[in-house]
Design a protein around this motif. Structure first.
Motif, PDB file in Angstrom:
ATOM      1  N   ASP A 270      -0.432 -14.163  -6.778  1.00  0.00           N
ATOM      2  CA  ASP A 270       0.800 -13.451  -7.115  1.00  0.00           C
ATOM      3  C   ASP A 270       0.502 -12.187  -7.923  1.00  0.00           C
ATOM      4  O   ASP A 270       1.106 -11.136  -7.687  1.00  0.00           O
ATOM      5  N   ALA A 273      -0.909  -9.616  -5.521  1.00  0.00           N
ATOM      6  CA  ALA A 273       0.136  -9.063  -4.653  1.00  0.00           C
ATOM      7  C   ALA A 273       1.012  -8.059  -5.399  1.00  0.00           C
ATOM      8  O   ALA A 273       1.549  -7.115  -4.796  1.00  0.00           O
ATOM      9  N   VAL A 292      -4.741  -6.238  -1.684  1.00  0.00           N
ATOM     10  CA  VAL A 292      -3.354  -6.402  -2.119  1.00  0.00           C
ATOM     11  C   VAL A 292      -2.481  -6.853  -0.946  1.00  0.00           C
ATOM     12  O   VAL A 292      -1.665  -7.772  -1.076  1.00  0.00           O
ATOM     13  N   THR A 294      -3.514  -8.422   1.718  1.00  0.00           N
ATOM     14  CA  THR A 294      -3.907  -9.795   2.052  1.00  0.00           C
ATOM     15  C   THR A 294      -3.156 -10.802   1.181  1.00  0.00           C
ATOM     16  O   THR A 294      -2.688 -11.839   1.666  1.00  0.00           O
ATOM     17  N   ALA A 295      -3.041 -10.500  -0.110  1.00  0.00           N
ATOM     18  CA  ALA A 295      -2.311 -11.392  -1.012  1.00  0.00           C
ATOM     19  C   ALA A 295      -0.830 -11.474  -0.621  1.00  0.00           C
ATOM     20  O   ALA A 295      -0.239 -12.562  -0.594  1.00  0.00           O
ATOM     21  N   LYS A 296      -0.246 -10.340  -0.284  1.00  0.00           N
ATOM     22  CA  LYS A 296       1.171 -10.336   0.133  1.00  0.00           C
ATOM     23  C   LYS A 296       1.351 -11.138   1.420  1.00  0.00           C
ATOM     24  O   LYS A 296       2.312 -11.898   1.565  1.00  0.00           O
ATOM     25  N   LEU A 299       1.197 -14.930   0.787  1.00  0.00           N
ATOM     26  CA  LEU A 299       2.428 -15.438   0.183  1.00  0.00           C
ATOM     27  C   LEU A 299       3.538 -15.597   1.220  1.00  0.00           C
ATOM     28  O   LEU A 299       4.401 -16.464   1.098  1.00  0.00           O
TER      29      LEU A 299
END
Length: 522
Positions: A270, A273, A292, A294-296, A299
């Motif tokens: 989180d 992201a 960034v 990839t993290a979004k 989620l």
């Protein structure tokens, strides 16, 4: 008590192995780990037989004895001045926590003491086409004589150097370490001993050993983190659940990426992201914006995200998908092809079922190359366009070039120049590169990760590169009679691989824009 292997492996695994061993009692060994271990054992035996058959002064420690007896025999051999000691075991050190062994100890006749030499089942040098400065230092296998070798370049292997320092420290304790502060490694192919200057890694070794022994003794706390080693670790199912529950940043930024992010105050997916601003100062892992995104994507449960507004992939009138299967470094036993013309597809395999390495490999490779070049020539003669596709070309390129070199002059074998002319030309297309350039892949960019997004699934639920190694051993009869069923299994696995590349390419060309969200819209 720890050995040198622990110095480059997971700290948290070391903690779990020593504090909760009963929790993984009965868990089967990863098949890939087992295969590599068995191959390494066979390699060491081949090196032993080759070396000990030449010259006098050898002492071979009986591997059937207890560790204590082997250590006593090793000390006695050094005290007696043995020229070379095979399968040396050094006394364990309860106070320091060291335990270790060396495939070979060579007496340093010029300065006294012994030089540790390890045998490893990976490449340690690469050949050079012409002499150049900054080459390796090597020695003959049978006579210790280090010299500059301008025709080889070193493949960096920190794990080998750390293991040699580990043995050096143990020899030093008993007064048997050579003052030369060098060690050696015999690698795959065993045509020389690569000589390492151990002085360059002494400090790194001491730092790592102090850390790992503190972990082993429960003096420091460890936490799980997603690293490449995890996939073959018996603790991975336990650790992965915990990492996902923690939403740990290493789930989407594994390995050293996670360490950099934690240093920047980012410990969760989180937080990554929600990152705003420039990349962390010490970020050296490509475009930070990809991390960034990839993290979004993670989620939101997205398997792929488009980097570009419109996905493009090279197409041709006649398309051939190619996938090669090899067995470790021994040879390429199968070249699978899928010929795609006017909406039809035909699979054809060029294989040898003689255990590699074998001269029959030259026949199957020549037949594959001849067929590919004939198909190409006929296509061009008909005024049509041609392209051949693979997924992650490094392996195919390696075995194309290696096969041309190994079988030079044999019937149907192309020259290295012919191979280079093809693979460096516009008709050899790497779909992996097309995926890398145009997609961000939160779950990885491997074919078995990406092709299912395009709607393709393998027939065999166990299909993987590691599994195919076990199938191959049974298919050619490494441990008994050849298993024809496993040959069929390998052919179907290879056929699915080339079909997967075709399906993925066609999906990228037709549907990816509509089905995959654009990074700029997240």
């Amino acid at each position: 008590m720890i050995d040198a292997r622990r110095l480059t492996s997971c700290r948290h695994r070391l903690h779990l192995d020593l504090t909760h061993p009963l929790l993984i009692e009965g868990v089967g060994e990863d098949s890939g780990v087992r295969q590599r271990r068995e191959a390494a054992t066979a390699h060491r035996a081949a090196v032993r037989d080759t070396l000990t058959a030449v010259g006098d002064g050898w002492v071979v420690i009986d591997a059937g004895q207890s560790s204590r007896d082997r250590a006593e025999a090793t000390l006695a051999a050094m005290a007696a001045g043995a020229s070379r000691i095979w399968d040396a075991v050094l006394p364990s050190e309860p106070d320091t926590g060291r335990r270790g062994k060396s495939e070979l100890l060579i007496r340093d006749d010029g300065r006294g003491g012994y030089i540790p030499v390890i045998v490893v089942n990976h490449k340690i040098t690469d050949p050079r086409s012409e002499a150049a400065e900054g080459g390796a230092v090597t020695s003959d296998l049978f006579t210790w004589d280090p010299h500059d070798d301008a025709m080889r370049k070193v493949r960096p292997q920190l794990r080998d150097q750390l293991r040699l320092v580990h043995i050096y420290r143990m020899l030093q304790r008993h007064g048997y370490a050579s003052p030369g502060l060098v060690g050696g490694a015999i690698g795959f192919g065993f045509d020389c001993i690569l000589v390492h200057d151990l002085s360059t890694v002494l400090d790194e070794y001491d730092r790592r050993f102090a850390d790992r022994i503190a972990v082993a003794r429960g003096q420091v706390q460890t936490l799980p983190s997603n690293i490449p080693e995890c996939r073959s670790c018996p603790w991975w199912s336990r650790c992965s659940e915990r990492l996902i529950d923690m939403r740990d940043v290493s789930v989407v930024a594994p390995g050293s990426r996670a360490e950099v992010l934690r240093g920047a105050g980012v410990s969760t997916i989180d937080q990554l992201a929600g990152w705003v601003g420039d990349a962390p100062e010490d970020w050296q892992h490509g475009e930070f914006g990809d991390a960034v995104v990839t993290a979004k994507a993670w989620l939101r449960g997205l398997p792929l995200v488009r980097r570009v507004p419109n996905v493009r992939v090279q197409r041709a009138d006649v398309e051939v998908d190619v996938d090669m299967e090899s067995y470790q470094e021994h040879g390429a036993y199968l070249w699978g092809t899928l010929l795609n013309v006017d909406g039809t597809s035909e699979y054809r395999a060029f294989a040898t079922w003689d255990p590699v390495p074998t001269f029959d490999e030259a026949r199957s490779f020549a037949e594959f190359w001849g067929w590919l070049m004939q198909t190409r020539a006929q296509t061009v003669a008909a005024g049509k366009t041609f392209a051949a596709y693979c997924y992650s070309r490094a392996a195919e390129d390696k075995w194309l070039l290696d096969s041309a070199r190994r079988f030079e002059g044999m019937p149907g074998i192309p020259t290295v120049e012919e191979i280079l002319g093809f693979i460096n030309g516009p008709e050899w297309v790497d779909i992996y590169q097309a995926v890398s350039d145009q997609f961000i892949c939160p779950n990885g960019k491997g074919l078995k990760k990406v092709a299912p997004v395009a709607g393709f699934n393998w027939r065999d639920a166990e299909a993987s590169g590691e599994a195919s190694m076990s199938w191959y051993r049974e298919a050619v009869g490494f441990e008994g009679e050849p298993d024809l069923g496993e040959r069929t299994r390998l052919l179907e696995y290879n056929e699915d691989d080339v079909y997967a590349t075709k399906v993925l390419r066609e999906w990228m060309d037709a549907r990816a824009d509509a089905e995959i969200p654009f990074a700029g819209d997240l």
